[in-house]
Design an enzyme around this catalytic site. Sequence first.
Site, PDB file in Angstrom:
ATOM      1  N   HIS A  17       0.836  -1.206   0.000  1.00 65.18           N
ATOM      2  CA  HIS A  17       0.000   0.000   0.000  1.00 65.18           C
ATOM      3  C   HIS A  17       0.873   1.259   0.000  1.00 65.18           C
ATOM      4  O   HIS A  17       0.595   2.219  -0.713  1.00 65.18           O
ATOM      5  CB  HIS A  17      -0.890   0.058   1.253  1.00 65.18           C
ATOM      6  CG  HIS A  17      -1.869  -1.057   1.385  1.00 65.18           C
ATOM      7  ND1 HIS A  17      -2.007  -1.799   2.539  1.00 65.18           N
ATOM      8  CD2 HIS A  17      -2.782  -1.560   0.512  1.00 65.18           C
ATOM      9  CE1 HIS A  17      -2.956  -2.699   2.375  1.00 65.18           C
ATOM     10  NE2 HIS A  17      -3.439  -2.579   1.149  1.00 65.18           N
ATOM     11  N   LYS A  41     -17.951  -6.591   6.370  1.00 59.95           N
ATOM     12  CA  LYS A  41     -16.676  -7.316   6.291  1.00 59.95           C
ATOM     13  C   LYS A  41     -15.999  -7.235   7.650  1.00 59.95           C
ATOM     14  O   LYS A  41     -15.770  -6.146   8.171  1.00 59.95           O
ATOM     15  CB  LYS A  41     -15.810  -6.631   5.222  1.00 59.95           C
ATOM     16  CG  LYS A  41     -14.720  -7.486   4.625  1.00 59.95           C
ATOM     17  CD  LYS A  41     -14.134  -6.769   3.396  1.00 59.95           C
ATOM     18  CE  LYS A  41     -12.768  -7.302   3.025  1.00 59.95           C
ATOM     19  NZ  LYS A  41     -12.174  -6.565   1.893  1.00 59.95           N
ATOM     20  N   ARG A  90      -1.367  -5.857  -8.287  1.00 59.07           N
ATOM     21  CA  ARG A  90      -0.197  -6.684  -7.985  1.00 59.07           C
ATOM     22  C   ARG A  90       0.042  -7.704  -9.084  1.00 59.07           C
ATOM     23  O   ARG A  90       1.166  -7.996  -9.454  1.00 59.07           O
ATOM     24  CB  ARG A  90      -0.399  -7.443  -6.661  1.00 59.07           C
ATOM     25  CG  ARG A  90      -0.347  -6.570  -5.453  1.00 59.07           C
ATOM     26  CD  ARG A  90      -0.872  -7.295  -4.258  1.00 59.07           C
ATOM     27  NE  ARG A  90      -2.274  -7.645  -4.452  1.00 59.07           N
ATOM     28  CZ  ARG A  90      -3.077  -8.084  -3.508  1.00 59.07           C
ATOM     29  NH1 ARG A  90      -2.601  -8.282  -2.299  1.00 59.07           N
ATOM     30  NH2 ARG A  90      -4.332  -8.355  -3.750  1.00 59.07           N
ATOM     31  N   SER A 129      -2.711  -7.975   2.876  1.00 55.53           N
ATOM     32  CA  SER A 129      -3.023  -7.816   4.301  1.00 55.53           C
ATOM     33  C   SER A 129      -3.426  -9.157   4.896  1.00 55.53           C
ATOM     34  O   SER A 129      -3.112  -9.452   6.055  1.00 55.53           O
ATOM     35  CB  SER A 129      -4.156  -6.798   4.486  1.00 55.53           C
ATOM     36  OG  SER A 129      -3.728  -5.520   4.087  1.00 55.53           O
TER      37      SER A 129
HETATM   38  O1  PNS Z   1      -8.796  -2.991   0.035  1.00 62.18           O
HETATM   39  P1  PNS Z   1     -10.046  -3.531  -0.621  1.00 62.18           P
HETATM   40  O2  PNS Z   1     -10.910  -4.239   0.414  1.00 62.18           O
HETATM   41  O3  PNS Z   1      -9.733  -4.402  -1.796  1.00 62.18           O
HETATM   42  O4  PNS Z   1     -10.865  -2.239  -1.153  1.00 62.18           O
HETATM   43  C1  PNS Z   1     -12.105  -2.367  -1.841  1.00 62.18           C
HETATM   44  C2  PNS Z   1     -12.802  -0.993  -2.027  1.00 62.18           C
HETATM   45  C3  PNS Z   1     -12.841  -0.239  -0.723  1.00 62.18           C
HETATM   46  C4  PNS Z   1     -12.037  -0.174  -3.054  1.00 62.18           C
HETATM   47  C5  PNS Z   1     -14.235  -1.245  -2.575  1.00 62.18           C
HETATM   48  O5  PNS Z   1     -14.806  -2.302  -1.878  1.00 62.18           O
HETATM   49  C6  PNS Z   1     -15.138  -0.016  -2.456  1.00 62.18           C
HETATM   50  O6  PNS Z   1     -14.888   1.016  -3.025  1.00 62.18           O
HETATM   51  N1  PNS Z   1     -16.207  -0.158  -1.649  1.00 62.18           N
HETATM   52  C7  PNS Z   1     -17.145   0.909  -1.380  1.00 62.18           C
HETATM   53  C8  PNS Z   1     -18.543   0.528  -1.854  1.00 62.18           C
HETATM   54  C9  PNS Z   1     -18.737   0.872  -3.314  1.00 62.18           C
HETATM   55  O7  PNS Z   1     -18.590   1.992  -3.734  1.00 62.18           O
HETATM   56  N2  PNS Z   1     -19.107  -0.141  -4.111  1.00 62.18           N
HETATM   57  C10 PNS Z   1     -19.391   0.060  -5.530  1.00 62.18           C
HETATM   58  C11 PNS Z   1     -18.262  -0.398  -6.411  1.00 62.18           C
HETATM   59  S1  PNS Z   1     -18.431  -2.135  -6.715  1.00 62.18           S
END
Ligand code: PNS
Length: 160
Positions: A17, A41, A90, A129
């Site tokens: 990150h 989650k 990645r 993570s």
């Molecule tokens: O680190 P992560 O868990 O892979 O991050 C995922 C993230 C936070 C980028 C994604 O889950 C997100 O933006 N969630 C917010 C909800 C949202 O906007 N969902 C619509 C897009 S599918």
Amino acid sequence: MKRAVYPGSFDPVTFGHLDVIHRAANIFDELTVSVLNNVGKSALFSVEERVKMLKEAVSDLPNVTVDSFSGLLINYAKSKDIHVVVRGLRAITDFEYELQIAQTNHKLSGGELDTMFLTTSLEYAYLSSSSVKEIACFNGDVSPCVPDFVAKELYCKYHH
Ligand code: PNS
């Protein structure tokens, strides 16, 4: 003024990150790293703990701020007048998931929100993570994966 948001779970922040954060901070005038407060989650660290660790990890970067959000990313970005999302890739396995989110956000925002992908440096390509948590849980060495203060927090959670 070019602004971007780097959203994620950051449970906890890793060198992978931080690599993305450093590189995005060189591209944009202002970068907001924002922790998703995802009720669905289960996380090891609370949102407050994750924000605190991120703040410490980016304290040397003057154009980076740390925040948290809940709900849809498009609404959060709009409220901050941000039109670019940064995400790290990645490996090819990340791509399908990321492509879907990026396309959904672009569509849902009426074309207002674009996503830029930074390819993670090879030395961090293996990092996640989840694996960091598993290593810490079984008392392995996480020092190649996270800053020292994050490693301490991890061992504290699992072996206090
Ligand atoms: O680190 P992560 O868990 O892979 O991050 C995922 C993230 C936070 C980028 C994604 O889950 C997100 O933006 N969630 C917010 C909800 C949202 O906007 N969902 C619509 C897009 S599918």
